[in-house]
Design a protein around this motif. Structure first.
Motif, PDB file in Angstrom:
ATOM      1  N   VAL A  17     -36.362  -1.736-103.646  1.00 29.13           N
ATOM      2  CA  VAL A  17     -35.228  -1.745-103.633  1.00 29.13           C
ATOM      3  C   VAL A  17     -34.348  -0.487-104.068  1.00 29.13           C
ATOM      4  O   VAL A  17     -33.614   0.120-103.731  1.00 29.13           O
ATOM      5  CB  VAL A  17     -34.543  -3.083-104.444  1.00 29.13           C
ATOM      6  CG1 VAL A  17     -33.010  -3.049-104.416  1.00 29.13           C
ATOM      7  CG2 VAL A  17     -34.875  -4.353-103.599  1.00 29.13           C
ATOM      8  N   ASN A  18     -34.903  -0.146-105.395  1.00 31.99           N
ATOM      9  CA  ASN A  18     -34.293   0.903-106.137  1.00 31.99           C
ATOM     10  C   ASN A  18     -34.438   2.471-105.253  1.00 31.99           C
ATOM     11  O   ASN A  18     -33.833   3.140-105.822  1.00 31.99           O
ATOM     12  CB  ASN A  18     -34.915   0.901-107.447  1.00 31.99           C
ATOM     13  CG  ASN A  18     -34.253  -0.199-108.354  1.00 31.99           C
ATOM     14  OD1 ASN A  18     -33.339  -0.775-108.188  1.00 31.99           O
ATOM     15  ND2 ASN A  18     -35.275  -0.523-109.537  1.00 31.99           N
ATOM     16  N   SER A  19     -35.454   2.191-104.500  1.00 29.52           N
ATOM     17  CA  SER A  19     -35.961   3.558-103.888  1.00 29.52           C
ATOM     18  C   SER A  19     -34.812   4.001-102.873  1.00 29.52           C
ATOM     19  O   SER A  19     -34.693   5.155-102.592  1.00 29.52           O
ATOM     20  CB  SER A  19     -37.142   3.343-103.320  1.00 29.52           C
ATOM     21  OG  SER A  19     -36.927   2.612-102.013  1.00 29.52           O
ATOM     22  N   GLY A  20     -34.081   2.867-102.561  1.00 25.47           N
ATOM     23  CA  GLY A  20     -32.731   3.372-101.560  1.00 25.47           C
ATOM     24  C   GLY A  20     -33.235   3.624-100.283  1.00 25.47           C
ATOM     25  O   GLY A  20     -32.428   4.143 -99.525  1.00 25.47           O
ATOM     26  N   PRO A  60     -28.208  -6.693-104.022  1.00 25.57           N
ATOM     27  CA  PRO A  60     -27.551  -6.116-105.374  1.00 25.57           C
ATOM     28  C   PRO A  60     -26.994  -7.531-106.215  1.00 25.57           C
ATOM     29  O   PRO A  60     -27.127  -7.225-107.443  1.00 25.57           O
ATOM     30  CB  PRO A  60     -26.673  -5.302-104.781  1.00 25.57           C
ATOM     31  CG  PRO A  60     -27.218  -4.886-103.506  1.00 25.57           C
ATOM     32  CD  PRO A  60     -27.534  -5.949-102.852  1.00 25.57           C
ATOM     33  N   SER A  61     -26.536  -8.406-105.430  1.00 28.36           N
ATOM     34  CA  SER A  61     -25.664  -9.476-106.105  1.00 28.36           C
ATOM     35  C   SER A  61     -26.856 -10.302-106.888  1.00 28.36           C
ATOM     36  O   SER A  61     -26.369 -11.078-107.762  1.00 28.36           O
ATOM     37  CB  SER A  61     -25.189 -10.329-105.195  1.00 28.36           C
ATOM     38  OG  SER A  61     -25.712 -10.826-104.174  1.00 28.36           O
ATOM     39  N   ASP A  62     -28.108 -10.253-106.458  1.00 31.44           N
ATOM     40  CA  ASP A  62     -29.121 -10.875-107.233  1.00 31.44           C
ATOM     41  C   ASP A  62     -29.576 -10.163-108.419  1.00 31.44           C
ATOM     42  O   ASP A  62     -29.939 -10.976-109.439  1.00 31.44           O
ATOM     43  CB  ASP A  62     -30.282 -11.203-106.406  1.00 31.44           C
ATOM     44  CG  ASP A  62     -30.124 -11.848-105.216  1.00 31.44           C
ATOM     45  OD1 ASP A  62     -29.644 -13.126-105.312  1.00 31.44           O
ATOM     46  OD2 ASP A  62     -30.658 -11.362-103.938  1.00 31.44           O
ATOM     47  N   GLU A  74     -24.735  10.694 -93.732  1.00 29.48           N
ATOM     48  CA  GLU A  74     -24.776  10.571 -92.366  1.00 29.48           C
ATOM     49  C   GLU A  74     -25.670   9.792 -91.699  1.00 29.48           C
ATOM     50  O   GLU A  74     -25.739   9.249 -90.584  1.00 29.48           O
ATOM     51  CB  GLU A  74     -24.812  11.896 -91.631  1.00 29.48           C
ATOM     52  CG  GLU A  74     -23.756  12.842 -92.175  1.00 29.48           C
ATOM     53  CD  GLU A  74     -22.462  12.457 -91.406  1.00 29.48           C
ATOM     54  OE1 GLU A  74     -22.263  11.634 -90.686  1.00 29.48           O
ATOM     55  OE2 GLU A  74     -21.392  13.023 -92.020  1.00 29.48           O
ATOM     56  N   ARG A  75     -26.539   9.021 -92.444  1.00 34.83           N
ATOM     57  CA  ARG A  75     -27.746   8.273 -92.119  1.00 34.83           C
ATOM     58  C   ARG A  75     -27.220   7.247 -91.194  1.00 34.83           C
ATOM     59  O   ARG A  75     -28.038   6.810 -90.342  1.00 34.83           O
ATOM     60  CB  ARG A  75     -28.691   7.907 -93.257  1.00 34.83           C
ATOM     61  CG  ARG A  75     -29.736   6.965 -92.644  1.00 34.83           C
ATOM     62  CD  ARG A  75     -30.757   6.776 -94.027  1.00 34.83           C
ATOM     63  NE  ARG A  75     -30.278   5.974 -94.899  1.00 34.83           N
ATOM     64  CZ  ARG A  75     -30.728   5.878 -96.357  1.00 34.83           C
ATOM     65  NH1 ARG A  75     -31.853   6.575 -96.657  1.00 34.83           N
ATOM     66  NH2 ARG A  75     -30.211   4.788 -97.090  1.00 34.83           N
ATOM     67  N   HIS A  76     -26.189   6.426 -91.589  1.00 40.81           N
ATOM     68  CA  HIS A  76     -25.520   5.222 -90.809  1.00 40.81           C
ATOM     69  C   HIS A  76     -24.433   5.555 -89.972  1.00 40.81           C
ATOM     70  O   HIS A  76     -24.280   4.345 -89.402  1.00 40.81           O
ATOM     71  CB  HIS A  76     -25.268   4.180 -91.924  1.00 40.81           C
ATOM     72  CG  HIS A  76     -26.259   3.749 -93.092  1.00 40.81           C
ATOM     73  ND1 HIS A  76     -27.413   3.002 -92.691  1.00 40.81           N
ATOM     74  CD2 HIS A  76     -26.504   4.295 -94.245  1.00 40.81           C
ATOM     75  CE1 HIS A  76     -28.209   2.837 -93.884  1.00 40.81           C
ATOM     76  NE2 HIS A  76     -27.369   3.610 -94.871  1.00 40.81           N
ATOM     77  N   THR A  77     -24.098   6.615 -89.650  1.00 41.39           N
ATOM     78  CA  THR A  77     -22.803   7.040 -88.942  1.00 41.39           C
ATOM     79  C   THR A  77     -23.155   6.359 -87.462  1.00 41.39           C
ATOM     80  O   THR A  77     -22.184   5.656 -87.095  1.00 41.39           O
ATOM     81  CB  THR A  77     -22.746   8.587 -88.917  1.00 41.39           C
ATOM     82  OG1 THR A  77     -22.279   8.879 -90.219  1.00 41.39           O
ATOM     83  CG2 THR A  77     -21.326   8.579 -87.886  1.00 41.39           C
ATOM     84  N   ILE A 136     -13.300   0.392 -95.600  1.00 48.23           N
ATOM     85  CA  ILE A 136     -14.501  -0.317 -96.432  1.00 48.23           C
ATOM     86  C   ILE A 136     -15.223   0.412 -96.794  1.00 48.23           C
ATOM     87  O   ILE A 136     -15.938   1.495 -95.972  1.00 48.23           O
ATOM     88  CB  ILE A 136     -15.134  -1.453 -95.342  1.00 48.23           C
ATOM     89  CG1 ILE A 136     -14.011  -2.390 -94.944  1.00 48.23           C
ATOM     90  CG2 ILE A 136     -16.159  -2.042 -96.564  1.00 48.23           C
ATOM     91  CD1 ILE A 136     -14.832  -3.321 -93.937  1.00 48.23           C
ATOM     92  N   ASN A 137     -15.578   0.738 -98.201  1.00 50.20           N
ATOM     93  CA  ASN A 137     -16.639   1.660 -98.622  1.00 50.20           C
ATOM     94  C   ASN A 137     -18.056   0.844 -98.801  1.00 50.20           C
ATOM     95  O   ASN A 137     -18.174  -0.235 -98.625  1.00 50.20           O
ATOM     96  CB  ASN A 137     -16.109   2.007-100.063  1.00 50.20           C
ATOM     97  CG  ASN A 137     -16.116   0.964-101.215  1.00 50.20           C
ATOM     98  OD1 ASN A 137     -16.503  -0.007-101.023  1.00 50.20           O
ATOM     99  ND2 ASN A 137     -15.413   1.307-102.264  1.00 50.20           N
ATOM    100  N   ALA A 138     -18.922   1.544 -99.002  1.00 51.52           N
ATOM    101  CA  ALA A 138     -20.458   1.338 -99.186  1.00 51.52           C
ATOM    102  C   ALA A 138     -20.609   0.594 -97.904  1.00 51.52           C
ATOM    103  O   ALA A 138     -21.350  -0.402 -97.640  1.00 51.52           O
ATOM    104  CB  ALA A 138     -20.450   0.195-100.125  1.00 51.52           C
ATOM    105  N   CYS A 139     -20.216   1.255 -96.863  1.00 53.04           N
ATOM    106  CA  CYS A 139     -20.271   0.527 -95.515  1.00 53.04           C
ATOM    107  C   CYS A 139     -21.967   0.688 -94.839  1.00 53.04           C
ATOM    108  O   CYS A 139     -22.102   0.125 -93.755  1.00 53.04           O
ATOM    109  CB  CYS A 139     -19.187   1.111 -94.546  1.00 53.04           C
ATOM    110  SG  CYS A 139     -18.563  -0.223 -93.415  1.00 53.04           S
ATOM    111  N   GLY A 140     -22.667   1.629 -95.603  1.00 52.38           N
ATOM    112  CA  GLY A 140     -24.117   1.631 -95.014  1.00 52.38           C
ATOM    113  C   GLY A 140     -24.976   0.604 -95.664  1.00 52.38           C
ATOM    114  O   GLY A 140     -25.852   0.215 -95.162  1.00 52.38           O
ATOM    115  N   SER A 141     -24.418  -0.245 -96.306  1.00 49.17           N
ATOM    116  CA  SER A 141     -25.087  -1.390 -96.804  1.00 49.17           C
ATOM    117  C   SER A 141     -25.221  -2.696 -95.823  1.00 49.17           C
ATOM    118  O   SER A 141     -24.435  -2.556 -94.473  1.00 49.17           O
ATOM    119  CB  SER A 141     -24.363  -2.226 -98.035  1.00 49.17           C
ATOM    120  OG  SER A 141     -23.136  -2.573 -97.601  1.00 49.17           O
TER     121      SER A 141
END
Length: 329
Positions: free
Chosen positions: A315-318, A44-46, A177-180, A148-153
């Motif tokens: 990337v945008n597909s998530g 994302p930073s790119d 819940e995908r990354h839990t 920490i938010n956005a922790c699935g990243s």
């Protein structure tokens, strides 16, 4: 010889404004070298600067790409020829989204040639940021609790692993819940689903209404602002990014909380850190990855530089996983 590279000449949708161009190779200065790029992750930073979010400090045209791994092809007169053939991270110079990157030898980080190039390409932005924030900015210890938010990243996954390594309690905030299960296995103590749970109420319940010692925000906007109110008095609130494209409400945080606020930019840390310390910190990160204590993505969707539009769509597909630009391996 002509070098193919990606260039942005105007701000806008990255998919629309990035173009593949060519430029001639130029003679190396005495302490420079050329690195043929093998793999570059798309972070994302790119992409955020290409949209104009940082237009006040980004001068066009620019070649994106903060990180990636390549192989040394040529060296300047004052650089050891033994580096030729070495896999390295060419950093803090030209953008990495090009076939050949010219870089100063001081900002070339050697990595093991037998490390998978997909893994090696991810060794900079997220691992270094997470390590510096945890060990230097916050000086986290086992008795600390951090939200920490956005922790699935990708960055969130590394923070979870550092929670296990350092021993602090991590409250990981995700959108689904995908990354839990993965985050809990890596080292998170609790996972909050922001879609179905009230973040502030849950943090307060988990901390016996004391609040966390520190919170790390990568989203900004209202989400980041609300996270700051889950930090205990005199605790630390750090922002790392603007995934929402909006700043947090700094005035509200300053007026209605007593937390210490910090904006962490890796580029600022780079500038104030000596080359010796910079290289030494990298070797700590490389060792953690090489030993398996920090696990990065080992695979992902791969595209050539000429397929940048398709790569950005991916990337945008998530979808879960990373997307990589691949050079001539």
């Amino acid at each position: 010889m002509q070098i193919k590279y990606l260039v942005c000449n105007e701000f806008g949708n990255p998919k629309d404004v990035l173009q593949l161009a060519q430029k001639p190779m130029v003679t190396l200065a005495s302490q420079e070298l050329y690195v043929r790029m093998l793999a570059c992750p798309i972070n994302p930073s790119d992409l955020i600067p290409l949209r104009g979010s940082y237009a006040h400090r980004v001068r066009l045209p620019i070649t994106p790409g903060y990180e990636g791994v390549g192989i040394v092809e040529a060296v300047g007169d004052d650089v050891s020829s033994q580096l030729i053939g070495q896999h390295v991270l060419p950093l803090r110079g030209e953008g990495t989204w090009q076939e050949m990157v010219k870089v100063h030898v001081d900002y070339t980080v050697p990595v093991p040639n037998d490390m998978a190039i997909i893994t090696a390409s991810q060794l900079y932005i997220n691992p270094l940021t997470a390590w510096v924030v945890c060990t230097e900015v916050l000086s986290l210890k086992p008795h600390h609790t951090v939200a920490i938010n956005a922790c699935g990243s990708s960055l969130g996954r590394i923070f979870a692993q550092l929670a296990h390594i350092i021993g602090f309690t991590l409250i990981a905030i995700v959108r689904n819940e995908r990354h839990t299960n993965e985050l809990l296995a890596f080292g998170a103590t609790h996972v909050i689903n922001a879609t179905t749970e009230n973040i502030h109420e849950t943090i307060m319940a988990l901390t016996h209404h004391q609040g966390v010692d520190a919170a790390i925000d990568s989203i900004g906007g209202e989400t980041g602002t609300n996270l700051a109110f889950g930090v205990k008095a005199k605790g630390d609130f750090i922002t790392l990014g603007l995934l929402s494209g909006q700043q947090v409400n700094w005035a509200r945080i300053a007026n209605d909380t007593t937390v210490n606020t910090t904006v962490f930019h890796l580029r600022h840390w780079n500038r104030q850190t000596s080359v010796a310390k910079w290289q030494a910190t990298f070797q700590i990160v490389v060792a953690l990855v090489e030993s398996g204590k920090i696990k990065l993505y080992t695979e992902g969707k791969q595209y050539s530089f000429s397929q940048i539009a398709q790569a950005i769509d991916a990337v945008n597909s998530g979808e879960q996983g990373k997307v990589f630009l691949i050079g001539n391996v």
